[in-house]
Design an enzyme around this catalytic site. Structure first.
Site, PDB file in Angstrom:
ATOM      1  CG  ASP A  84      -0.229  -0.133   2.539  1.00  0.00           C
ATOM      2  OD1 ASP A  84       0.785  -0.861   2.599  1.00  0.00           O
ATOM      3  OD2 ASP A  84      -0.657   0.482   3.525  1.00  0.00           O
ATOM      4  CD  GLU A 141       3.046  -1.425   7.686  1.00  0.00           C
ATOM      5  OE1 GLU A 141       3.188  -1.519   8.921  1.00  0.00           O
ATOM      6  OE2 GLU A 141       3.292  -0.374   7.060  1.00  0.00           O
TER       7      GLU A 141
HETATM    8 NI    NI Z   1       6.717   0.737   5.367  1.00  0.00          NI
END
Ligand code: NI
Length: 402
Positions: A84, A141
């Site tokens: 991401d 994340e």
């Molecule tokens: Ni990172």
């Protein structure tokens, strides 16, 4: 650094141009957590072209690829990469700059996903291992809970990796170097919000009010006593109050009724974390009460600390030394107070979190993570991909040597 022709780094280096193009395409099209539809699609297309079994839609936009070695065995290893981007504006004028305003691959997750894909191609074409490799492309994340979402979707029930590894590019560490150590490497991240309620009124008649701005000021100061006076000087912790909202900048003579603070707590140990929450609650309530105000603390535990298993960290360090030479393995890189949601997977399976050199601090690639001028260093693709592949080859060795 150059190696023998069958060294994973050299094999993968032959595909450098192709994977650089792939990485830059991801960089130009950043997507936030759980919105990585295009990214997932690109990864899935590649895996299909390579003839690799894979399963999409795990934790919304996550993918797991399954590669079996030349020999069958009940053993398995999981490798995880995040994919991401961040809500931030990229600066600079590179050709592959973000095409989406306010979105940027500012942490190199474009590079992480690309390295895991290059590793997939290598493992699929060589298959010099026994058992099963699970390659986990994780969404979200950056504080959106992708690791947790994959676990909730039955990640390890469906893909029962015995141990797991992940790496993060690390600016300031030279290309070709790997840092790994047993124990805590990234901190637990908690979010705190403090709501203060007083009694508003005229700025010229403060005695008729309970001023929540003054209370906030005392809370801000008092909270800094916790790390200094309640936590062992040999432990590590951070409390940062980073935002405050109270009153109106157009109303210099209006004392508001409420004030709000937001901040974060970072710790490595559960006891320290519990102690800080307890002290924060006591202080916030008592300081406010001392002024006749009321305060509430909301304490949310976002990510646990990322803790590498001692045995798996030693194994990963050994593999890195075999691949790159002992002089390129850093055993004492300081843990970071940043957080990482691979921590959730490490709570379920033994494994380790590694850092991969992205470039020296005096080079362009030394620009730190989440900086608006950051860009992943494509030269490290073969190193990261080779290291991930090396963990599988060393961890799941062939019995009958070819
Ligand atoms: Ni990172």
């Amino acid at each position: 650094m150059s190696f023998s022709s069958d060294h994973p780094v050299e094999v993968i280096r032959r595909w450098q141009e192709d994977y650089t193009r792939f990485r830059r395409d991801l960089h130009a099209h950043p997507e936030l957590g759980f919105e990585e539809h295009r990214t997932s699609q690109r990864i899935s297309e590649r895996l299909t072209a390579l003839g690799i079994e894979h399963h999409a839609g795990i934790g919304k936009t996550g993918i797991v690829a399954v590669i079996r070695g030349q020999e069958t065995s009940p053993h398995s290893i999981g490798l995880r990469a995040d994919m991401d981007a961040l809500s931030m504006q990229e600066e600079g004028n590179r050709a592959h700059a973000s095409t989406v305003p306010g979105r940027m691959h500012g942490c190199g997750h474009d590079g992480h996903a690309t390295m895991l894909l290059a590793c997939a191609q290598y493992l699929q074409e060589t298959r010099r291992f026994s058992g099963t490799a699970y390659l986990i492309f994780q969404p979200a994340e950056e504080g959106r809970g992708g690791g947790k979402a994959m676990l909730a979707d039955g990640l390890f029930e469906r893909f029962p990796a015995e141990r797991i590894f992940a790496l993060h590019n690390w600016p300031g560490l030279s290309v070709g170097k790997v840092a790994v150590r047993p124990g805590p490497i990234m901190a637990a991240c908690d979010r705190i919000t403090i709501d203060i309620e007083g009694c508003g009124g005229h700025g010229a008649h403060p005695h008729l009010t309970i001023d929540p701005v003054l209370v906030a000021g005392h809370i801000i100061t008092a909270v800094q006593s916790i790390v200094a006076r309640n936590i062992s000087p040999l432990d590590h912790a951070v409390i940062s109050l980073c935002g405050m909202r109270a009153g109106n900048m157009d109303a210099m003579n209006v004392i508001p009724r409420t004030a709000h603070l937001v901040g974060t707590v970072r710790t490595f140990h559960a006891e320290t974390q519990n102690r800080i929450e307890e002290r924060l609650r006591e202080l916030v309530i008592a300081v406010a009460a001392g002024f006749g105000a009321k305060a509430t603390l909301h304490y949310d535990r976002v990510d646990p600390a990322t803790i590498s298993d001692a045995q798996q960290a030693r194994f990963a360090a050994r593999v890195a030394a075999q691949l790159f030479g002992e002089e390129n393995v850093v055993h004492d890189l300081e843990p970071s107070m940043g957080a990482e949601d691979f921590s959730y997977m490490l709570q379920k399976k033994p494994g380790a979190y590694l850092r991969l050199g992205q470039g020296d601090s005096d080079e362009r690639h030394g620009v730190f993570l989440h900086n608006s001028r950051y860009d992943f260093n494509d030269a490290v693709i073969p190193y990261g991909a080779g290291l991930l592949a090396g963990l599988v080859e060393a961890g799941l060795p062939l019995v009958a040597k070819p």
